[in-house]
Design an enzyme around this catalytic site. Structure first.
Site, PDB file in Angstrom:
ATOM      1  N   ARG A   1      39.202 -48.342  -2.858  1.00  0.00           N
ATOM      2  CA  ARG A   1      37.934 -48.072  -2.190  1.00  0.00           C
ATOM      3  C   ARG A   1      37.850 -46.582  -1.845  1.00  0.00           C
ATOM      4  O   ARG A   1      38.866 -45.914  -1.683  1.00  0.00           O
ATOM      5  CB  ARG A   1      37.807 -48.898  -0.908  1.00  0.00           C
ATOM      6  CG  ARG A   1      37.965 -50.397  -1.106  1.00  0.00           C
ATOM      7  CD  ARG A   1      38.035 -51.117   0.233  1.00  0.00           C
ATOM      8  NE  ARG A   1      38.192 -52.563   0.085  1.00  0.00           N
ATOM      9  CZ  ARG A   1      39.361 -53.184   0.012  1.00  0.00           C
ATOM     10  NH1 ARG A   1      40.496 -52.493   0.084  1.00  0.00           N
ATOM     11  NH2 ARG A   1      39.417 -54.508  -0.111  1.00  0.00           N
TER      12      ARG A   1
ATOM     13  N   TYR B   1      34.262 -61.210 -10.926  1.00  0.00           N
ATOM     14  CA  TYR B   1      34.346 -60.419 -12.148  1.00  0.00           C
ATOM     15  C   TYR B   1      34.372 -61.297 -13.396  1.00  0.00           C
ATOM     16  O   TYR B   1      33.974 -60.849 -14.476  1.00  0.00           O
ATOM     17  CB  TYR B   1      35.564 -59.493 -12.088  1.00  0.00           C
ATOM     18  CG  TYR B   1      35.457 -58.504 -10.943  1.00  0.00           C
ATOM     19  CD1 TYR B   1      34.443 -57.555 -10.930  1.00  0.00           C
ATOM     20  CD2 TYR B   1      36.338 -58.542  -9.867  1.00  0.00           C
ATOM     21  CE1 TYR B   1      34.310 -56.670  -9.873  1.00  0.00           C
ATOM     22  CE2 TYR B   1      36.218 -57.649  -8.805  1.00  0.00           C
ATOM     23  CZ  TYR B   1      35.200 -56.724  -8.809  1.00  0.00           C
ATOM     24  OH  TYR B   1      35.060 -55.844  -7.761  1.00  0.00           O
TER      25      TYR B   1
ATOM     26  N   HIS C   1      32.017 -47.418  -5.613  1.00  0.00           N
ATOM     27  CA  HIS C   1      32.381 -48.813  -5.873  1.00  0.00           C
ATOM     28  C   HIS C   1      32.158 -49.201  -7.329  1.00  0.00           C
ATOM     29  O   HIS C   1      32.753 -50.163  -7.813  1.00  0.00           O
ATOM     30  CB  HIS C   1      31.589 -49.739  -4.952  1.00  0.00           C
ATOM     31  CG  HIS C   1      32.450 -50.557  -4.058  1.00  0.00           C
ATOM     32  ND1 HIS C   1      33.361 -50.003  -3.170  1.00  0.00           N
ATOM     33  CD2 HIS C   1      32.582 -51.903  -3.917  1.00  0.00           C
ATOM     34  CE1 HIS C   1      33.987 -50.961  -2.529  1.00  0.00           C
ATOM     35  NE2 HIS C   1      33.551 -52.118  -2.968  1.00  0.00           N
TER      36      HIS C   1
ATOM     37  N   LYS D   1      43.330 -52.070   6.088  1.00  0.00           N
ATOM     38  CA  LYS D   1      43.119 -53.319   6.822  1.00  0.00           C
ATOM     39  C   LYS D   1      44.437 -54.004   7.166  1.00  0.00           C
ATOM     40  O   LYS D   1      44.569 -55.229   7.094  1.00  0.00           O
ATOM     41  CB  LYS D   1      42.220 -54.264   6.015  1.00  0.00           C
ATOM     42  CG  LYS D   1      40.841 -53.688   5.733  1.00  0.00           C
ATOM     43  CD  LYS D   1      39.970 -54.636   4.920  1.00  0.00           C
ATOM     44  CE  LYS D   1      38.604 -54.021   4.648  1.00  0.00           C
ATOM     45  NZ  LYS D   1      37.724 -54.899   3.843  1.00  0.00           N
TER      46      LYS D   1
ATOM     47  N   ARG E   1      35.320 -48.935  -9.052  1.00  0.00           N
ATOM     48  CA  ARG E   1      36.195 -50.031  -8.615  1.00  0.00           C
ATOM     49  C   ARG E   1      35.865 -51.297  -9.391  1.00  0.00           C
ATOM     50  O   ARG E   1      36.758 -51.985  -9.899  1.00  0.00           O
ATOM     51  CB  ARG E   1      36.021 -50.245  -7.111  1.00  0.00           C
ATOM     52  CG  ARG E   1      36.821 -51.404  -6.512  1.00  0.00           C
ATOM     53  CD  ARG E   1      36.674 -51.355  -4.991  1.00  0.00           C
ATOM     54  NE  ARG E   1      37.102 -52.572  -4.312  1.00  0.00           N
ATOM     55  CZ  ARG E   1      38.345 -52.854  -3.963  1.00  0.00           C
ATOM     56  NH1 ARG E   1      39.320 -52.018  -4.284  1.00  0.00           N
ATOM     57  NH2 ARG E   1      38.636 -53.968  -3.318  1.00  0.00           N
TER      58      ARG E   1
ATOM     59  N   HIS F   1      42.133 -57.643  -2.326  1.00  0.00           N
ATOM     60  CA  HIS F   1      41.273 -58.732  -1.867  1.00  0.00           C
ATOM     61  C   HIS F   1      42.104 -59.770  -1.117  1.00  0.00           C
ATOM     62  O   HIS F   1      43.150 -60.205  -1.605  1.00  0.00           O
ATOM     63  CB  HIS F   1      40.590 -59.432  -3.046  1.00  0.00           C
ATOM     64  CG  HIS F   1      39.457 -58.660  -3.624  1.00  0.00           C
ATOM     65  ND1 HIS F   1      38.955 -58.884  -4.896  1.00  0.00           N
ATOM     66  CD2 HIS F   1      38.702 -57.653  -3.112  1.00  0.00           C
ATOM     67  CE1 HIS F   1      37.953 -58.057  -5.127  1.00  0.00           C
ATOM     68  NE2 HIS F   1      37.783 -57.302  -4.062  1.00  0.00           N
TER      69      HIS F   1
END
Length: 300
Positions: A152, A281, A246, A176, A249, A272
């Protein structure tokens, strides 16, 4: 009427406390849910009804009204989630005997799949930075790293020098509360070597600055600064598709999937938490194949 309005305000306030204290919902969710319930309450009162006396027909009528006002299917879906949650709370509290929103369904939301660049478009885009000055070397390294790893933009701009292991050919990414190691292809390693060894020392006068990518003032690159770089090279390349950080990405993930990578590995590289986020995807690829079929098959 004033008494009824006061009762409704109290119910909504109690529901707000429940979302905060019991559900520990995010601020965005709390604001959205309370706004939806408050607007539904206003709609009901305008028709002489009350929140705690609402029926399934009231819920469906309100959703029809939303559609007549030009509200999107996504807004209707969120409203339904809001009122279902509100009435589940009231049901648990014993203030209603049934959830009027139960069994009511929203119009199917059309899912928008992410914009993907073809391999040729990626190649054209990555060729745009000219490695003839410091800015060109830096921009080339950033774009190569972004496509090589699928990280990201927030992760890219927070990378430090120590996160890069050029000898082993990987980058260490932390986001995160989770950490992951992502490999780099040779071209990306070469671009980063040129930048880190030759260019970055020219841009960073402060030896204590640990940021991997810096602006021309030697300070950590910002998200906004990188966004402008992306838009500049999109225009320079003459690519009509809307390119954002993005986009690279998404293209990274689809191109890996098209070339045989498994979903679990892609999930790990993208960071993820849920495999369902990565599965989009596969739908992108199926949609693309369908478009190719329709355009190319002589009997399609």
């Amino acid at each position: 009427m004033e008494k009824r309005e006061g009762i409704h305000t109290d119910e909504i306030a109690r529901y707000g406390e429940y979302l905060v204290q019991e559900k520990r919902a995010s601020q965005n969710t709390i604001s959205s849910y309370l706004r939806d319930v408050t607007q539904f309450d206003k709609y009901l009162r305008g028709r002489g009804a009350g929140l705690l006396e609402a029926t399934g027909e009231n819920v469906r009528d309100y959703m029809d009204w939303m559609q007549s006002q030009g509200k999107s299917a996504a807004s209707a879906t969120r409203f339904l989630a809001s009122v279902k949650s509100f009435y589940n709370f009231q049901l648990f509290s014993g203030r209603v005997k049934a959830n009027p929103a139960k069994g009511v369904s929203a119009a199917k939301v059309e899912r928008k799949y992410p914009e993907i660049l073809t391999s040729k478009e990626v190649e054209l885009f990555l060729e745009q930075p000219q490695c003839i000055d410091a800015k060109g070397f830096r921009d080339h390294a950033m774009l190569e790293l972004l496509y090589a790893t699928g990280i990201r933009v927030s992760e890219l701009t927070t990378l430090d020098l120590e996160d890069l292991n050029l000898a082993a050919g990987f980058v260490h990414c932390s986001s995160k509360g989770k950490e992951r190691i992502i490999p780099l292809y040779r071209t990306a390693v070469k671009a980063l070597q040129d930048y880190v060894w030759k260019i970055r020392p020219q841009l960073v006068p402060d030896e204590e600055e640990m940021a991997l990518f810096v602006n021309m003032n030697g300070e950590r690159m910002s998200r906004q600064g990188f966004w402008k770089i992306i838009k500049y090279y999109q225009e320079k390349a003459g690519i009509e598709k809307e390119i954002t950080p993005h986009t690279l990405r998404h293209s990274f993930a689809v191109h890996l999937l098209e070339n045989g990578a498994d979903l679990r590995s892609i999930q790990e590289m993208l960071g993820h938490a849920d495999i369902s986020s990565t599965q989009i995807y596969t739908h992108v690829i199926k949609g693309h194949l369908k478009d190719v079929y329709q355009k190319a098959h002589p009997r399609a």
